[in-house]
Design an enzyme around this catalytic site. Structure first.
Site, PDB file in Angstrom:
ATOM      1  N   GLY A 252     -15.124 -60.010  46.167  1.00 36.06           N
ATOM      2  CA  GLY A 252     -14.965 -61.219  45.532  1.00 36.06           C
ATOM      3  C   GLY A 252     -13.570 -61.619  45.442  1.00 36.06           C
ATOM      4  O   GLY A 252     -12.571 -60.623  45.659  1.00 36.06           O
TER       5      GLY A 252
ATOM      6  N   CYS B  86     -15.242 -53.420  48.018  1.00 37.53           N
ATOM      7  CA  CYS B  86     -13.908 -54.138  47.861  1.00 37.53           C
ATOM      8  C   CYS B  86     -13.779 -54.463  46.322  1.00 37.53           C
ATOM      9  O   CYS B  86     -13.650 -53.502  45.622  1.00 37.53           O
ATOM     10  CB  CYS B  86     -14.031 -55.534  48.637  1.00 37.53           C
ATOM     11  SG  CYS B  86     -12.304 -55.970  48.711  1.00 37.53           S
ATOM     12  N   TYR B  87     -14.071 -55.752  45.877  1.00 37.51           N
ATOM     13  CA  TYR B  87     -13.831 -56.135  44.541  1.00 37.51           C
ATOM     14  C   TYR B  87     -14.894 -55.352  43.541  1.00 37.51           C
ATOM     15  O   TYR B  87     -14.745 -54.717  42.604  1.00 37.51           O
ATOM     16  CB  TYR B  87     -14.245 -57.345  44.195  1.00 37.51           C
ATOM     17  CG  TYR B  87     -14.299 -58.114  42.865  1.00 37.51           C
ATOM     18  CD1 TYR B  87     -13.050 -58.445  42.109  1.00 37.51           C
ATOM     19  CD2 TYR B  87     -15.408 -58.065  42.176  1.00 37.51           C
ATOM     20  CE1 TYR B  87     -12.959 -58.857  40.899  1.00 37.51           C
ATOM     21  CE2 TYR B  87     -15.506 -58.472  40.553  1.00 37.51           C
ATOM     22  CZ  TYR B  87     -13.998 -59.066  40.230  1.00 37.51           C
ATOM     23  OH  TYR B  87     -14.081 -59.410  38.867  1.00 37.51           O
TER      24      TYR B  87
ATOM     25  N   HIS C 245     -14.976 -53.342  54.049  1.00 37.89           N
ATOM     26  CA  HIS C 245     -16.555 -54.084  54.128  1.00 37.89           C
ATOM     27  C   HIS C 245     -17.278 -53.390  55.308  1.00 37.89           C
ATOM     28  O   HIS C 245     -17.112 -53.826  56.345  1.00 37.89           O
ATOM     29  CB  HIS C 245     -16.145 -55.343  54.592  1.00 37.89           C
ATOM     30  CG  HIS C 245     -15.609 -56.145  53.376  1.00 37.89           C
ATOM     31  ND1 HIS C 245     -16.231 -56.840  52.164  1.00 37.89           N
ATOM     32  CD2 HIS C 245     -14.288 -56.319  52.979  1.00 37.89           C
ATOM     33  CE1 HIS C 245     -15.616 -57.474  51.400  1.00 37.89           C
ATOM     34  NE2 HIS C 245     -14.272 -57.195  51.794  1.00 37.89           N
TER      35      HIS C 245
ATOM     36  N   GLU D 225     -20.510 -54.209  55.857  1.00 34.72           N
ATOM     37  CA  GLU D 225     -21.287 -55.170  56.427  1.00 34.72           C
ATOM     38  C   GLU D 225     -20.797 -56.045  57.308  1.00 34.72           C
ATOM     39  O   GLU D 225     -21.644 -56.719  57.907  1.00 34.72           O
ATOM     40  CB  GLU D 225     -21.743 -55.939  55.141  1.00 34.72           C
ATOM     41  CG  GLU D 225     -20.686 -57.074  54.843  1.00 34.72           C
ATOM     42  CD  GLU D 225     -19.741 -56.544  53.570  1.00 34.72           C
ATOM     43  OE1 GLU D 225     -19.214 -57.377  52.846  1.00 34.72           O
ATOM     44  OE2 GLU D 225     -19.545 -55.073  53.456  1.00 34.72           O
TER      45      GLU D 225
ATOM     46  N   ASP E  93     -38.410 -74.296  59.755  1.00 31.61           N
ATOM     47  CA  ASP E  93     -38.994 -73.877  58.311  1.00 31.61           C
ATOM     48  C   ASP E  93     -40.148 -74.431  57.786  1.00 31.61           C
ATOM     49  O   ASP E  93     -40.989 -74.003  57.366  1.00 31.61           O
ATOM     50  CB  ASP E  93     -37.776 -74.295  57.557  1.00 31.61           C
ATOM     51  CG  ASP E  93     -36.379 -73.823  57.992  1.00 31.61           C
ATOM     52  OD1 ASP E  93     -36.375 -72.846  58.693  1.00 31.61           O
ATOM     53  OD2 ASP E  93     -35.453 -74.590  57.635  1.00 31.61           O
TER      54      ASP E  93
ATOM     55  N   LYS F 298     -32.878 -67.444  58.009  1.00 30.11           N
ATOM     56  CA  LYS F 298     -33.505 -68.351  59.205  1.00 30.11           C
ATOM     57  C   LYS F 298     -34.101 -67.406  60.127  1.00 30.11           C
ATOM     58  O   LYS F 298     -35.068 -67.613  60.618  1.00 30.11           O
ATOM     59  CB  LYS F 298     -32.452 -69.366  59.526  1.00 30.11           C
ATOM     60  CG  LYS F 298     -32.911 -70.004  60.793  1.00 30.11           C
ATOM     61  CD  LYS F 298     -33.640 -71.073  60.209  1.00 30.11           C
ATOM     62  CE  LYS F 298     -33.562 -72.313  60.804  1.00 30.11           C
ATOM     63  NZ  LYS F 298     -33.929 -73.573  60.211  1.00 30.11           N
TER      64      LYS F 298
END
Length: 516
Positions: free
Chosen positions: A55, A82-83, A170, A172, A229, A372
């Site tokens: 964040g 991180c945060y 990070h 990710e 969708d 998606k």
């Protein structure tokens, strides 16, 4: 439906959705929630593990997103990123300070053991992606340092007894090459998750949920756009309720070339779903006459769609109690900020496909837990044809927001033909599946040209093509020059009223994918 999995607490990181995608890619279910969730709510959710996102705030600041310290005493494994790591340290008695040198980008960390780094060698250096201005200066009592870097002596921490872990970097993002291993260690070795979040499992459980939700005599309607969708949502619900589902396709006159025919053919002949097609193009074009502001376009299209859909829904007959919408998980996430309030509106695009609260229907949103790419996987699992599942995204307002200026039948015809040539040539070159989204835009300018040895003063078509994983960030697609040359030549020669073609090389950010 609640599937066991990982709870992600979002503190406003730009990478939060990416965390969720990485967890889902490991076939583990997860959900993103704001830090306003209480410990009692979290305990009731029964997470197998908790991830605290990054964040932009500083944990020692005022009115910043935080968490109840009791979150760390639930006995549930927690991973702070991180945060998230700084917050864990701050809540547990550690010291977080402003770093002497901010760190954004690639760095190397030295590993010093720990369960999170299982498979890494002691003393091994591994590249990671850093993005922080603060850092943990003193670890909290009971924690030990398990990784460090030249600029960040405390790059990862681990509690000596409790299943509490934190990393300053990070894992990710793709720029942390072994981040997937680290997350896998947390998910499977530490949390004991089972990799059972698959398209087949989702289809099976969602059909059962819809059958339980909609009674045996309830009728269900779906506002079908023909996009991925709404199509996947319609087929999934059809599997659950059969001929009690009716799809309503509103042709607003803003579709691509042959789109209405393709939707009708697919749903009637191939999928056997009851489809009502409504031609409301005159009504929409009347509402758009003289309108150039994109937000006003969207509002007028949305309101007209609501009026037409509501009228047609009443004609279905029977006990219509349920409305199907193709809401996706990013729509749900983006509606809540890290402090639990509404997020800033960039575009009112969700209002176009959305329906008014006064409609006397309850909602079925079978895809609201999916991204998606997961929707595409579910579509394939359901047996939908690839030309439907693999289609590029198409906005609810259609071509109206790709005509920068007044929307008329002549301008629609110009754009429709130019766009058709563009996509046709992309497919012919074998590039369609490499591109996230490609489309043509009609610009509100004219330029001088020479055609047939005569001066022309005609309109300009802009071409847009981007690569992306989820549409949240995007980069322009580097076409081979000969492909662009072919596209430009065909449009200028085959579309009356166009004498110039340009290519958009803007990324997102700073631009958006669509022009309006």
């Amino acid at each position: 439906m609640h599937h066991p999995g990982i709870l992600i607490i979002d503190f406003g990181a730009q990478y939060t959705q990416l965390i969720a995608r990485r967890v889902r890619e490991a076939h583990v279910y997860c959900e993103i929630h704001p830090p306003s969730r209480t410990v009692e709510w979290i305990r009731g959710w029964k997470p197998q593990g908790i991830i605290l996102s990054g964040g932009p705030a500083s944990v020692y600041g005022e009115n910043v997103p935080t968490a109840d310290p009791a979150l760390l005493s639930l006995g549930v494994p927690v991973l702070g990123l991180c945060y998230g790591m700084q917050l864990m340290a701050h809540l547990s008695g550690g010291k977080v300070v402003r770093a002497d040198r901010r760190e954004y980008g690639r760095a190397n960390v030295r590993v010093d053991g720990g369960r999170l780094f299982r498979g890494f060698g002691i003393g091994e250096e591994t590249p990671v992606w850093m993005s922080h201005g603060d850092h943990v200066d003193v670890p909290p009592p009971g924690y030990r340092v398990v990784a460090s870097s030249d600029n960040c002596p405390i790059a990862a921490i681990e509690h000596e007894r409790a299943p509490l872990y934190g990393v300053q970097f990070h894992p990710e993002v793709a720029h942390t090459p072994r981040g997937g291993e680290l997350l896998s260690n947390f998910l499977f070795d530490i949390c004991g998750c089972t990799p059972d979040w698959t398209p087949g499992h989702f289809v099976e459980s969602e059909i059962a949920r819809i059958r339980e939700l909609a009674g045996p005599s309830d009728r269900v309607i779906c506002g079908l756009s023909g996009g991925v969708d709404s199509s996947v949502a319609a087929v999934l619900v059809h599997r659950a309720v059969g001929d009690r589902l009716t799809c309503i396709f509103v042709d607003h006159g803003l579709l691509r070339l042959h789109e209405r025919d393709q939707v009708e053919a697919t749903f009637r002949r191939h999928l056997g779903i009851d489809l009502r097609v409504v031609d409301a193009s005159d009504a929409f074009l009347r509402q758009l006459a003289g309108v150039t502001d994109p937000e006003l376009k969207r509002r007028r299209i949305g309101h007209t769609f609501i009026e037409v859909f509501e009228r047609e829904a009443r004609s279905v007959g029977g006990d219509v109690r349920w409305l199907v919408q193709g809401t996706l998980y990013p729509d749900v996430i983006e509606s809540v900020s890290p402090t639990g309030g509404p997020s800033v509106t960039i575009k009112t695009h969700h209002n176009v496909g959305g329906l008014p609260e006064k409609l006397p229907f309850k909602l079925i949103e079978p895809l609201r837990e999916l991204f998606k790419d997961e929707v595409r996987q579910v579509g394939r699992e359901l047996g939908l044809p690839e030309e439907m599942v693999g289609r590029h995204p198409f906005p609810g307002p259609g071509l109206a927001i790709r005509i920068l200026g007044d929307v008329t039948r002549p301008t629609l015809e110009i754009l429709r033909r130019a766009d058709h040539i563009y996509i046709e040539e992309i497919r012919a070159a074998g590039l369609y599946d490499e591109i996230w989204q490609a489309f043509a835009v009609l610009l509100p300018i004219r330029s001088v040209g020479v055609q047939g040895d005569e001066r022309s003063y005609d309109q300009v078509i802009a071409l847009r093509a981007v690569t992306s994983r989820d549409g949240m960030t995007a980069d322009w697609y580097p076409f081979p020059p000969e492909v662009l040359a072919r596209i430009s030549n065909r449009i200028a020669n085959e579309v009356d009223g166009v004498n110039r073609v340009v290519y958009d090389v803007s990324s997102k950010p700073p631009a958006t994918i669509e022009w309006e």
